[in-house]
Design an enzyme around this catalytic site. Structure first.
Site, PDB file in Angstrom:
ATOM      1  N   TYR A  73       0.806  -1.219   0.000  1.00 53.98           N
ATOM      2  CA  TYR A  73       0.000   0.000   0.000  1.00 53.98           C
ATOM      3  C   TYR A  73       0.842   1.273   0.000  1.00 53.98           C
ATOM      4  O   TYR A  73       0.445   2.291  -0.573  1.00 53.98           O
ATOM      5  CB  TYR A  73      -0.962  -0.012   1.196  1.00 53.98           C
ATOM      6  CG  TYR A  73      -2.229  -0.777   0.888  1.00 53.98           C
ATOM      7  CD1 TYR A  73      -3.091  -0.326  -0.094  1.00 53.98           C
ATOM      8  CD2 TYR A  73      -2.557  -1.946   1.551  1.00 53.98           C
ATOM      9  CE1 TYR A  73      -4.260  -1.013  -0.412  1.00 53.98           C
ATOM     10  CE2 TYR A  73      -3.722  -2.651   1.250  1.00 53.98           C
ATOM     11  CZ  TYR A  73      -4.569  -2.167   0.268  1.00 53.98           C
ATOM     12  OH  TYR A  73      -5.720  -2.848  -0.049  1.00 53.98           O
ATOM     13  N   ALA A  83       4.487  -2.001   7.871  1.00 51.68           N
ATOM     14  CA  ALA A  83       4.064  -3.313   8.378  1.00 51.68           C
ATOM     15  C   ALA A  83       5.357  -4.017   8.746  1.00 51.68           C
ATOM     16  O   ALA A  83       6.232  -4.200   7.899  1.00 51.68           O
ATOM     17  CB  ALA A  83       3.311  -4.092   7.308  1.00 51.68           C
ATOM     18  N   TYR A 100      -8.026 -11.624  13.143  1.00 57.36           N
ATOM     19  CA  TYR A 100      -7.654 -10.263  12.726  1.00 57.36           C
ATOM     20  C   TYR A 100      -8.272  -9.196  13.645  1.00 57.36           C
ATOM     21  O   TYR A 100      -7.638  -8.761  14.599  1.00 57.36           O
ATOM     22  CB  TYR A 100      -7.986 -10.006  11.233  1.00 57.36           C
ATOM     23  CG  TYR A 100      -7.145  -8.854  10.748  1.00 57.36           C
ATOM     24  CD1 TYR A 100      -5.953  -9.051  10.057  1.00 57.36           C
ATOM     25  CD2 TYR A 100      -7.483  -7.528  11.072  1.00 57.36           C
ATOM     26  CE1 TYR A 100      -5.133  -7.986   9.701  1.00 57.36           C
ATOM     27  CE2 TYR A 100      -6.675  -6.459  10.723  1.00 57.36           C
ATOM     28  CZ  TYR A 100      -5.514  -6.692  10.032  1.00 57.36           C
ATOM     29  OH  TYR A 100      -4.704  -5.629   9.692  1.00 57.36           O
TER      30      TYR A 100
HETATM   31  P1  NAD Z   1       4.096  -4.368   3.037  1.00 55.30           P
HETATM   32  O1  NAD Z   1       4.800  -5.450   3.760  1.00 55.30           O
HETATM   33  O2  NAD Z   1       3.898  -4.506   1.572  1.00 55.30           O
HETATM   34  O3  NAD Z   1       4.888  -2.954   3.256  1.00 55.30           O
HETATM   35  C1  NAD Z   1       5.508  -2.616   4.453  1.00 55.30           C
HETATM   36  C2  NAD Z   1       6.422  -1.410   4.272  1.00 55.30           C
HETATM   37  O4  NAD Z   1       7.006  -1.092   5.554  1.00 55.30           O
HETATM   38  C3  NAD Z   1       7.614  -1.649   3.315  1.00 55.30           C
HETATM   39  O5  NAD Z   1       7.877  -0.454   2.590  1.00 55.30           O
HETATM   40  C4  NAD Z   1       8.779  -1.921   4.277  1.00 55.30           C
HETATM   41  O6  NAD Z   1      10.080  -1.602   3.751  1.00 55.30           O
HETATM   42  C5  NAD Z   1       8.416  -0.952   5.394  1.00 55.30           C
HETATM   43  N1  NAD Z   1       9.048  -1.259   6.680  1.00 55.30           N
HETATM   44  C6  NAD Z   1       8.854  -2.336   7.486  1.00 55.30           C
HETATM   45  N2  NAD Z   1       9.611  -2.215   8.612  1.00 55.30           N
HETATM   46  C7  NAD Z   1      10.275  -1.037   8.505  1.00 55.30           C
HETATM   47  C8  NAD Z   1      11.195  -0.335   9.337  1.00 55.30           C
HETATM   48  N3  NAD Z   1      11.571  -0.801  10.539  1.00 55.30           N
HETATM   49  N4  NAD Z   1      11.685   0.842   8.895  1.00 55.30           N
HETATM   50  C9  NAD Z   1      11.335   1.365   7.688  1.00 55.30           C
HETATM   51  N5  NAD Z   1      10.444   0.753   6.875  1.00 55.30           N
HETATM   52  C10 NAD Z   1       9.929  -0.427   7.271  1.00 55.30           C
HETATM   53  O7  NAD Z   1       2.747  -4.147   3.830  1.00 55.30           O
HETATM   54  P2  NAD Z   1       1.274  -3.671   3.421  1.00 55.30           P
HETATM   55  O8  NAD Z   1       0.397  -4.855   3.358  1.00 55.30           O
HETATM   56  O9  NAD Z   1       1.292  -2.707   2.307  1.00 55.30           O
HETATM   57  O10 NAD Z   1       0.862  -2.925   4.779  1.00 55.30           O
HETATM   58  C11 NAD Z   1       0.911  -1.529   4.954  1.00 55.30           C
HETATM   59  C12 NAD Z   1      -0.224  -1.112   5.873  1.00 55.30           C
HETATM   60  O11 NAD Z   1      -1.474  -1.407   5.250  1.00 55.30           O
HETATM   61  C13 NAD Z   1      -0.227  -1.852   7.224  1.00 55.30           C
HETATM   62  O12 NAD Z   1      -0.626  -0.963   8.238  1.00 55.30           O
HETATM   63  C14 NAD Z   1      -1.299  -2.909   7.007  1.00 55.30           C
HETATM   64  O13 NAD Z   1      -1.883  -3.352   8.219  1.00 55.30           O
HETATM   65  C15 NAD Z   1      -2.296  -2.132   6.160  1.00 55.30           C
HETATM   66  N6  NAD Z   1      -3.281  -2.945   5.413  1.00 55.30           N
HETATM   67  C16 NAD Z   1      -2.895  -4.032   4.682  1.00 55.30           C
HETATM   68  C17 NAD Z   1      -3.879  -4.791   4.040  1.00 55.30           C
HETATM   69  C18 NAD Z   1      -3.518  -6.007   3.222  1.00 55.30           C
HETATM   70  O14 NAD Z   1      -4.394  -6.796   2.909  1.00 55.30           O
HETATM   71  N7  NAD Z   1      -2.284  -6.165   2.831  1.00 55.30           N
HETATM   72  C19 NAD Z   1      -5.239  -4.421   4.106  1.00 55.30           C
HETATM   73  C20 NAD Z   1      -5.576  -3.285   4.817  1.00 55.30           C
HETATM   74  C21 NAD Z   1      -4.590  -2.552   5.482  1.00 55.30           C
END
Ligand code: NAD
Length: 412
Positions: free
Chosen positions: A68, A155, A250
């Site tokens: 995201y 995340a 969840y």
């Molecule tokens: P993702 O794993 O694709 O992305 C995570 C990002 O965080 C990456 O850019 C990673 O490099 C960065 N990151 C992680 N640890 C880090 C650190 N210590 N320092 C700097 N950067 C760091 O995850 P995603 O699924 O896109 O999730 C992003 C948000 O969206 C989260 O809050 C998640 O709960 C929410 N979300 C996800 C979904 C889903 O289905 N995937 C649905 C709704 C909401």
């Protein structure tokens, strides 16, 4: 292979043929050209929908390299025409092994931004640390003055607390009692059952410390104190709610408790930003295949069933369509945020439509290993998963040697 030429001759870039290597719910390789294609496809989607009027012009994305956060950065840059700073935690490749997908995504993003005349600068390191916050603040002061958008999309499985040095680990567990349900084993396509034991109080507290709102608040507090938030600044963090079948693991589990804390932070930040005429939002997004979500038990089966239903209905979206819709229809310009009773933006609206949920629910009850392929979009799940690592994209020559050591321009 390092093909360093004899003295006096130009150095030849190391190259290799990159193939997917899947270990459980992670792929340990990533394809530089495939990741670049994934990014340019997302850019093309946003461009095809035209400019987003009234959007932010200087945006910080924390967690900008995958999922995201990457799509948010793309919507901000290529929809709104914004200068972007991105923070992530990724590994570059070298002559022996590939970098992470987020590294290659960020390299491609910056290249495309440069070509479009858009400022883009990236920071690789621990976003939870005070040092990273200070580095970004200094860079904003030097390059942009202020930012008018802050996207928080981290995340992570762990967080080192910047004040105490304590290391917290997040977990995905139910609360109060154990939870048993169907589960898709993505490596052998068997629908089996999984039982997850309940979380301890410590598990809950640790997950809230990693995935709750404290770090988002620390970012906004630090940015505000440094005077780098512009009048009317908007900040958004992402959450998920989903259907009842996933609630024990969840919404009502450890991660859901952390998301309640994220909403607490949203209200606190909304108050703090009001003096700048600013606004803090939580956006509830759709369940999608990302590196984070593929690690959650039960969720891959739910997502495979959901994709089947939403694709048939013509309402399926990936992260880029979700983030484009969030920016274009809910956050900026003449957009209407349409907050729910709790003040959250809901771009999970199409996922949660009654007929979609009813169809998924029926399929959920029937699904087993024998009928999996008819009821669930397992192929769609798998191709989405592989695309996250740059595999299976059109017009990428996977038989060709490629350079695994490409750099992110602003980090070189
Ligand atoms: P993702 O794993 O694709 O992305 C995570 C990002 O965080 C990456 O850019 C990673 O490099 C960065 N990151 C992680 N640890 C880090 C650190 N210590 N320092 C700097 N950067 C760091 O995850 P995603 O699924 O896109 O999730 C992003 C948000 O969206 C989260 O809050 C998640 O709960 C929410 N979300 C996800 C979904 C889903 O289905 N995937 C649905 C709704 C909401």
């Amino acid at each position: 292979m390092d093909l360093r030429g004899p003295a006096g001759l130009p150095t030849v870039a190391p190259t290799m043929i990159v193939e997917p290597k899947i270990r459980g719910f992670i792929c340990t390789t990533a394809h530089p050209d495939g990741c670049a294609k994934h990014v340019t496809d997302q850019i093309a989607l946003v461009r095809s929908r035209g400019p987003i009027e009234g959007g932010p012009k200087k945006v910080l994305v924390v967690g900008s390299s995958t999922g995201y956060g990457l799509s948010s950065r793309i919507a901000a840059a290529f929809g709104c025409g914004a200068a972007t700073m991105g923070v992530f935690f990724e590994k570059p490749g070298d002559e022996k092994r590939t970098g992470t997908a987020g590294w290659y995504n960020s390299a491609a993003f910056e290249k495309e931004a440069q070509a479009a005349g858009l400022y883009a600068r990236s920071f690789n390191g621990d976003a939870f640390s005070d040092e990273m916050k200070q580095t970004v603040i200094d860079a904003i002061k030097a390059d942009l003055g202020q930012v008018d958008g802050v996207i928080y999309s981290l995340a992570s499985p762990r967080r080192t607390h910047p004040k105490t040095g304590e290391v917290f680990k997040s977990c995905l567990k139910p609360i109060g009692r154990s939870y048993t349900n169907k589960n898709l084993n993505t490596s052998n396509h068997v629908v089996d059952e999984v039982t997850i034991e309940p979380a301890s109080e410590d598990d809950i507290a640790q997950t809230v410390a990693v995935m709750g709102g404290e770090d988002w608040e620390m970012w906004i507090d630090a940015l505000k104190e440094a005077g780098v938030l512009a009048e009317g600044v908007t900040t958004v963090a992402y959450s998920y709610i989903g259907p009842e079948v996933t609630w024990p693991i969840y919404k009502d589990g450890t991660i859901g408790t952390a998301k309640i804390d994220l909403e607490r932070a949203q209200r606190a930040l909304d108050d703090k930003l009001s003096e700048l005429g600013g606004k803090a939002w939580v956006s509830v997004n759709k369940a999608l295949v990302t590196q984070a979500s593929s690690a959650i038990p039960v969720v891959p089966l739910y997502i495979s069933l959901l994709y089947k239903v939403m694709k048939a209905k013509g309402t399926h979206e990936d992260t880029i369509e979700q983030m484009d819709r969030l920016f274009r229809d809910r956050l900026y310009g003449k957009a209407d945020p349409q907050p729910d009773d709790e003040g959250r933006i809901r771009v999970d609206d199409w996922e949660m439509e009654a007929d979609v949920q009813q169809a998924v629910d029926e399929a959920w009850r029937q699904v087993d290993s024998a009928n999996l392929k008819q009821l669930a979009d397992v192929e769609g799940y798998e191709s989405s998963f592989l695309r996250l690592f740059g595999f299976g994209l059109e017009n990428v020559d996977y038989s060709a040697e490629t350079d695994p050591a490409i750099g992110v321009p602003s980090l070189s």
